[in-house]
Design an enzyme around this catalytic site. Structure first.
Site, PDB file in Angstrom:
ATOM      1  N   CYS A  63      -7.740  -0.490   3.210  1.00 54.83           N
ATOM      2  CA  CYS A  63      -8.319  -1.843   4.168  1.00 54.83           C
ATOM      3  C   CYS A  63      -9.200  -1.197   5.237  1.00 54.83           C
ATOM      4  CB  CYS A  63      -6.953  -2.363   4.592  1.00 54.83           C
ATOM      5  SG  CYS A  63      -7.714  -3.789   5.931  1.00 54.83           S
ATOM      6  N   HIS A 117       0.964  -1.412  -0.082  1.00 53.99           N
ATOM      7  CA  HIS A 117       0.051   0.077  -0.016  1.00 53.99           C
ATOM      8  C   HIS A 117       1.035   1.186   0.082  1.00 53.99           C
ATOM      9  CE1 HIS A 117      -4.178  -1.955   0.592  1.00 53.99           C
ATOM     10  NE2 HIS A 117      -3.441  -2.747   0.834  1.00 53.99           N
ATOM     11  N   ASN A 155      -3.489   0.310  -2.779  1.00 55.67           N
ATOM     12  CA  ASN A 155      -2.229  -0.346  -3.257  1.00 55.67           C
ATOM     13  C   ASN A 155      -1.670   0.649  -4.229  1.00 55.67           C
ATOM     14  OD1 ASN A 155      -4.486  -3.058  -3.122  1.00 55.67           O
ATOM     15  ND2 ASN A 155      -2.500  -3.401  -2.490  1.00 55.67           N
TER      16      ASN A 155
HETATM   17  P1  HMG Z   1     -17.314 -13.699  12.349  1.00 57.48           P
HETATM   18  O1  HMG Z   1     -18.549 -12.623  13.000  1.00 57.48           O
HETATM   19  O2  HMG Z   1     -16.185 -13.821  13.488  1.00 57.48           O
HETATM   20  O3  HMG Z   1     -17.924 -14.946  11.988  1.00 57.48           O
HETATM   21  O4  HMG Z   1     -16.752 -13.185  11.258  1.00 57.48           O
HETATM   22  P2  HMG Z   1     -19.157 -16.106  12.236  1.00 57.48           P
HETATM   23  O5  HMG Z   1     -18.549 -17.193  12.058  1.00 57.48           O
HETATM   24  O6  HMG Z   1     -19.448 -15.797  13.876  1.00 57.48           O
HETATM   25  O7  HMG Z   1     -20.346 -15.605  11.318  1.00 57.48           O
HETATM   26  C1  HMG Z   1     -20.925 -14.356  11.597  1.00 57.48           C
HETATM   27  C2  HMG Z   1     -21.895 -13.932  10.300  1.00 57.48           C
HETATM   28  O8  HMG Z   1     -21.084 -14.154   9.370  1.00 57.48           O
HETATM   29  C3  HMG Z   1     -22.754 -15.336  10.275  1.00 57.48           C
HETATM   30  O9  HMG Z   1     -24.106 -14.574   9.516  1.00 57.48           O
HETATM   31  C4  HMG Z   1     -22.245 -15.889   9.195  1.00 57.48           C
HETATM   32  O10 HMG Z   1     -23.083 -16.855   8.338  1.00 57.48           O
HETATM   33  C5  HMG Z   1     -21.642 -15.166   8.497  1.00 57.48           C
HETATM   34  P3  HMG Z   1     -25.513 -14.487  10.627  1.00 57.48           P
HETATM   35  O11 HMG Z   1     -25.680 -15.465  11.412  1.00 57.48           O
HETATM   36  O12 HMG Z   1     -24.824 -12.968  11.615  1.00 57.48           O
HETATM   37  O13 HMG Z   1     -26.280 -13.743   9.413  1.00 57.48           O
HETATM   38  N1  HMG Z   1     -20.227 -15.583   7.604  1.00 57.48           N
HETATM   39  C6  HMG Z   1     -20.248 -15.316   6.292  1.00 57.48           C
HETATM   40  N2  HMG Z   1     -20.789 -14.335   5.468  1.00 57.48           N
HETATM   41  C7  HMG Z   1     -20.539 -14.537   4.282  1.00 57.48           C
HETATM   42  N3  HMG Z   1     -19.163 -14.997   3.836  1.00 57.48           N
HETATM   43  C8  HMG Z   1     -18.630 -15.754   4.627  1.00 57.48           C
HETATM   44  C9  HMG Z   1     -18.927 -15.959   6.056  1.00 57.48           C
HETATM   45  N4  HMG Z   1     -18.610 -16.327   7.112  1.00 57.48           N
HETATM   46  C10 HMG Z   1     -19.279 -16.284   8.116  1.00 57.48           C
HETATM   47  N5  HMG Z   1     -17.537 -16.140   4.335  1.00 57.48           N
HETATM   48  C11 HMG Z   1     -15.573 -13.246   9.106  1.00 57.48           C
HETATM   49  C12 HMG Z   1     -15.662 -13.734  10.538  1.00 57.48           C
HETATM   50  C13 HMG Z   1     -14.432 -13.801   8.747  1.00 57.48           C
HETATM   51  C14 HMG Z   1     -16.673 -13.839   8.573  1.00 57.48           C
HETATM   52  C15 HMG Z   1     -15.810 -11.549   9.108  1.00 57.48           C
HETATM   53  O14 HMG Z   1     -14.788 -11.165   9.994  1.00 57.48           O
HETATM   54  C16 HMG Z   1     -15.361 -10.954   7.804  1.00 57.48           C
HETATM   55  O15 HMG Z   1     -16.369 -11.131   6.943  1.00 57.48           O
HETATM   56  N6  HMG Z   1     -14.268 -10.210   7.777  1.00 57.48           N
HETATM   57  C17 HMG Z   1     -14.058  -9.293   6.529  1.00 57.48           C
HETATM   58  C18 HMG Z   1     -12.650  -9.191   6.638  1.00 57.48           C
HETATM   59  C19 HMG Z   1     -12.138  -8.379   5.221  1.00 57.48           C
HETATM   60  O16 HMG Z   1     -12.890  -8.731   4.004  1.00 57.48           O
HETATM   61  N7  HMG Z   1     -11.330  -7.618   5.383  1.00 57.48           N
HETATM   62  C20 HMG Z   1     -10.615  -6.833   4.207  1.00 57.48           C
HETATM   63  C21 HMG Z   1      -9.843  -8.012   3.330  1.00 57.48           C
HETATM   64  S1  HMG Z   1      -8.226  -8.433   3.827  1.00 57.48           S
HETATM   65  C22 HMG Z   1      -6.984  -7.130   3.402  1.00 57.48           C
HETATM   66  O17 HMG Z   1      -7.739  -6.163   2.730  1.00 57.48           O
HETATM   67  C23 HMG Z   1      -5.785  -7.105   3.491  1.00 57.48           C
HETATM   68  C24 HMG Z   1      -5.012  -7.551   2.162  1.00 57.48           C
HETATM   69  O18 HMG Z   1      -5.478  -6.593   0.979  1.00 57.48           O
HETATM   70  C25 HMG Z   1      -3.445  -7.658   2.257  1.00 57.48           C
HETATM   71  C26 HMG Z   1      -2.734  -6.541   3.005  1.00 57.48           C
HETATM   72  O19 HMG Z   1      -3.059  -5.233   2.329  1.00 57.48           O
HETATM   73  O20 HMG Z   1      -2.172  -6.765   3.733  1.00 57.48           O
HETATM   74  C27 HMG Z   1      -5.405  -8.995   1.506  1.00 57.48           C
HETATM   75 MG    MG Z   2      -4.273  -4.906   0.970  1.00 58.55          MG
END
Ligand code: HMG
Ligand code: MG
Length: 300
Positions: free
Chosen positions: A240, A209, A249
């Site tokens: 992020c 980034h 990025n």
């Molecule tokens: P949680 O609340 O701990 O999970 O979230 P949970 O298992 O308790 O589930 C909570 C709810 O999420 C439930 O729904 C699940 O069904 C649903 P509800 O019963 O409340 O209606 N759920 C999902 N829904 C859709 N898709 C799924 C999924 N899993 C559970 N896969 C979770 C845990 C990981 C889901 C949550 O924390 C999350 O979605 N986080 C998003 C994180 C994210 O996208 N961050 C940005 C990307 S990372 C980044 O940018 C860095 C990178 O670029 C590299 C860098 O720059 O360093 C890659």
């Molecule tokens: Mg990133």
């Protein structure tokens, strides 16, 4: 900088870019962006994330988007999958590649995916098993490799440990994320010197980034270490949502200019790429984050 390589660019605009843009864009705009990126010659495109829509609403239509993509012989589309549920959704949408993501920092991982680094790896285990069964390739990300917004400096040994775990679990490549863009070339040298002791350069990618304007210098240094895969985001879109102060990025246009100017081929048509960046910036009402695009002038 080595002069014998074809460098792969992994295009982040539709995922890392749009996940952090406050203006939501329609499915049609995303489809157009991806079409333009493919036409510009980008062959590895991250299209979105199968994550909770409550956490990242901008990625809620990833499933719909994935289902509209036509297979292209040269193009690999992938998406982030934090757990088995995300993987099954990606598989049902016919994706052939997914990416898991964790960090070298527990504090960041907790904010980002609501668990520790160790717990995140446990969650990935069944995903890797299913991916192997289904012949789906898995990329890995390690965030905060040069610093964490909550924990400060990162120990390269911790990055090496998490990277090694991901590769042993089944990732074909691990992308090293400077999530908040704090790293400088000295940190990159220290990190890569450590990682390359036990990890081949061909299994690593870099993901900078540009928050502090260090990304291109850090990429040039990474190339000197033999890294051949670079993540970038058209027009420098993104950031992020769980890393305060993170900017986008490094802009893909600027990376292509750097690489081609150094005799390294990318297969990307810069003019077409600039057009793609201009189109998405217009849709977002956002300034273009690519210096090269600005220097060459906005296309009509
Ligand atoms: P949680 O609340 O701990 O999970 O979230 P949970 O298992 O308790 O589930 C909570 C709810 O999420 C439930 O729904 C699940 O069904 C649903 P509800 O019963 O409340 O209606 N759920 C999902 N829904 C859709 N898709 C799924 C999924 N899993 C559970 N896969 C979770 C845990 C990981 C889901 C949550 O924390 C999350 O979605 N986080 C998003 C994180 C994210 O996208 N961050 C940005 C990307 S990372 C980044 O940018 C860095 C990178 O670029 C590299 C860098 O720059 O360093 C890659
Ligand atoms: Mg990133």
């Amino acid at each position: 900088m080595s002069h014998n390589a074809h460098i792969q660019i992994v295009e982040m605009g539709a995922r890392d870019g749009l996940q952090n843009e406050p203006t939501p864009v329609s499915l049609a705009v995303k489809q157009q962006l991806i079409t333009q990126l493919v036409e510009a010659g980008l062959h590895r495109i991250e299209i979105g994330s199968f994550v909770s829509a409550k956490w990242v609403p901008q990625m809620a239509d990833t499933d719909a988007l994935a289902r509209t993509l036509l297979p292209h012989p040269k193009v690999t589309y992938s998406a982030l999958t934090p757990n088995l549920k995300g993987f099954e959704d990606a598989l049902a949408a016919s994706l052939k590649e997914v990416a898991v993501f964790t960090a070298a920092s527990d504090a960041f991982t907790q904010k980002n995916i609501n668990c520790s680094v160790a717990e995140s790896l446990e969650r990935f285990a069944p995903l890797f098993a299913r991916a192997k069964e289904e012949g789906v390739r898995v990329r890995g990300y390690v965030s905060c490799v040069l610093g964490c917004p909550y924990q400060g400096a990162t120990d390269p040994a911790k990055v090496a440990e998490v990277t090694g775990r991901l590769l042993r679990m089944g990732c074909y490549e691990v992308s090293l994320g400077d999530t908040i863009g704090v790293g400088t070339t000295r940190g990159v040298k220290t990190l890569l010197s450590r990682l390359l002791q036990d990890t081949p350069a061909s299994t690593l990618a870099v993901h900078f980034h540009d928050t502090y304007g260090q990304a291109l210098a850090n990429i040039a240094t990474s190339l000197d270490f033999g890294i051949q895969t670079i993540d970038a985001s058209v027009a420098g879109l993104g950031g992020c949502p769980y890393a305060k102060g993170a900017s986008g990025n490094v802009a893909t246009e600027d990376v292509v200019y750097l690489l081609e100017g150094n005799g390294l081929s990318t297969g990307v048509d810069l003019d077409r790429l600039i057009q793609a960046g201009a189109t998405i910036c217009k849709a977002l009402g956002r300034r273009n984050g690519s210096k090269v695009a600005l220097a060459k002038g906005t296309p009509l």
